[in-house]
Motif scaffolding. Sequence first.
Motif, PDB file in Angstrom:
ATOM      1  N   TRP A 172       3.407  -6.654   7.875  1.00 33.22           N
ATOM      2  CA  TRP A 172       2.231  -6.140   7.328  1.00 33.22           C
ATOM      3  C   TRP A 172       1.058  -6.408   7.919  1.00 33.22           C
ATOM      4  CZ3 TRP A 172       2.685  -1.759   5.184  1.00 33.22           C
ATOM      5  CH2 TRP A 172       1.612  -1.064   4.265  1.00 33.22           C
ATOM      6  N   VAL A 173       0.796  -7.620   8.412  1.00 32.85           N
ATOM      7  CA  VAL A 173      -0.328  -8.086   8.788  1.00 32.85           C
ATOM      8  C   VAL A 173      -0.903  -7.634  10.280  1.00 32.85           C
ATOM      9  CG1 VAL A 173      -1.470 -10.117   9.890  1.00 32.85           C
ATOM     10  CG2 VAL A 173      -0.383 -10.452   7.557  1.00 32.85           C
ATOM     11  N   SER A 174       0.486  -7.615  11.195  1.00 36.69           N
ATOM     12  CA  SER A 174       0.244  -6.924  12.337  1.00 36.69           C
ATOM     13  C   SER A 174      -0.029  -5.535  12.317  1.00 36.69           C
ATOM     14  CB  SER A 174       1.712  -7.127  13.185  1.00 36.69           C
ATOM     15  OG  SER A 174       1.388  -6.794  14.507  1.00 36.69           O
ATOM     16  N   SER A 175       0.646  -4.974  11.593  1.00 32.57           N
ATOM     17  CA  SER A 175       0.368  -3.289  11.652  1.00 32.57           C
ATOM     18  C   SER A 175      -0.663  -2.682  10.918  1.00 32.57           C
ATOM     19  CB  SER A 175       1.631  -2.665  10.701  1.00 32.57           C
ATOM     20  OG  SER A 175       1.654  -2.955   9.582  1.00 32.57           O
ATOM     21  N   ASN A 176      -1.370  -3.940  10.103  1.00 32.17           N
ATOM     22  CA  ASN A 176      -3.032  -3.363   9.610  1.00 32.17           C
ATOM     23  C   ASN A 176      -4.052  -4.057  10.351  1.00 32.17           C
ATOM     24  OD1 ASN A 176      -2.467  -1.580   7.037  1.00 32.17           O
ATOM     25  ND2 ASN A 176      -0.846  -3.080   7.054  1.00 32.17           N
ATOM     26  N   TYR A 177      -3.783  -4.711  11.415  1.00 31.84           N
ATOM     27  CA  TYR A 177      -4.569  -5.339  12.241  1.00 31.84           C
ATOM     28  C   TYR A 177      -5.199  -6.369  11.313  1.00 31.84           C
ATOM     29  CZ  TYR A 177      -3.363  -1.991  15.543  1.00 31.84           C
ATOM     30  OH  TYR A 177      -2.528  -1.054  16.649  1.00 31.84           O
TER      31      TYR A 177
END
Length: 349
Positions: free
Chosen positions: A194-199
């Motif tokens: 979720w951190v990665s996909s929402n930058y």
Amino acid sequence: MNAGSQRRLNWLVWLTLAGTLFTTVVMLVGAWTRLVDAGLGCPDWPGCYGKLLVPDSEHAYLHHPDAPLDPFKASMEMFHRYLATLLGIVVLLVVRLGWSQRRQAAYPWRLSLVLLVAVIIQGAFGAYTVTLKLWPQVVTLHLLGGMCVLALFLWLHLRLRRLRRTHDAPRRQPTPWWGMAAGLLVLQLALGGWVSSNYAGIACQGMPTCNGEWWPSMDVSEGFHLTQTVGPNYLHGQLHADARTAIHMGHRLGGLLLGVALIMLWWRTRLAPGMAGPMRLVVALFAIQCLIGAANVLMWLPLWLALVHTAGAIALSMGLLWAWWQWRYACVDIKSKRGCAEVLKLQMS
């Protein structure tokens, strides 16, 4: 077991080991594709601008005038797709070779079918990742799906290795500590996705504080709004700063809870035969992963270090799975003066 069955079983042991390693490669290539913003390098699926190979700019413009061709990003995306296709072929080979073994006692045929279904679902997630324009929900599920395929490959390999030894050893029973550690690990993987996909990787500056505060301004409801509508394009994210901060802090808190659970699990299993080494490895991998995560924040998320962080998550997940395998069987594989029942009784006292 006749010679033909033994030969096929040996092939399956090596093929599932190769599948485990190859799945790791596919996941890391996928992570690099995302890190270099090549996830939409080809705006369609399964081809690239309607072609199986990256076309020239003129064809790309005629096919998708709203999505200019970037040859490097398109090539990176197609390379990942071809690797994923090869992985699917490996899974089909595992199922094909296992067909004749399916009636053999203790052969993990159902596990092979579960692996096949997981790869098919993972392929669908790959398609939706493109067609839904990097929608964070799908990107996160795609990451978890990759971890699931990897875990199934490793577990199948271990099962086949045990079957090759021609005995089915008794097992230790699971304890709530294993369930808690596994559940928190899955949660932390989901939070990382979720951190990665929402930058949101650098939404917090500084470590251990976030933007100079222990509890910064956050918008939790927006950061974890899982039913948001599908937007036109999620490349580089759409959330505001406080929402991304909430996501980043959620990942940090999840890591803290996971660390406590792993330490407790190590403490509860340290006296069991064969468990000291595997659990020390798991705790060490977690500590290294924390250091890599902190370095990513302090160094402003360099791409190579972000990739190492993904590799660390894979290593930690597989380390815990291997430790769980050892917990099930090490008491009969390793000579000890104390049996499993006695060890468990000692631990619970």
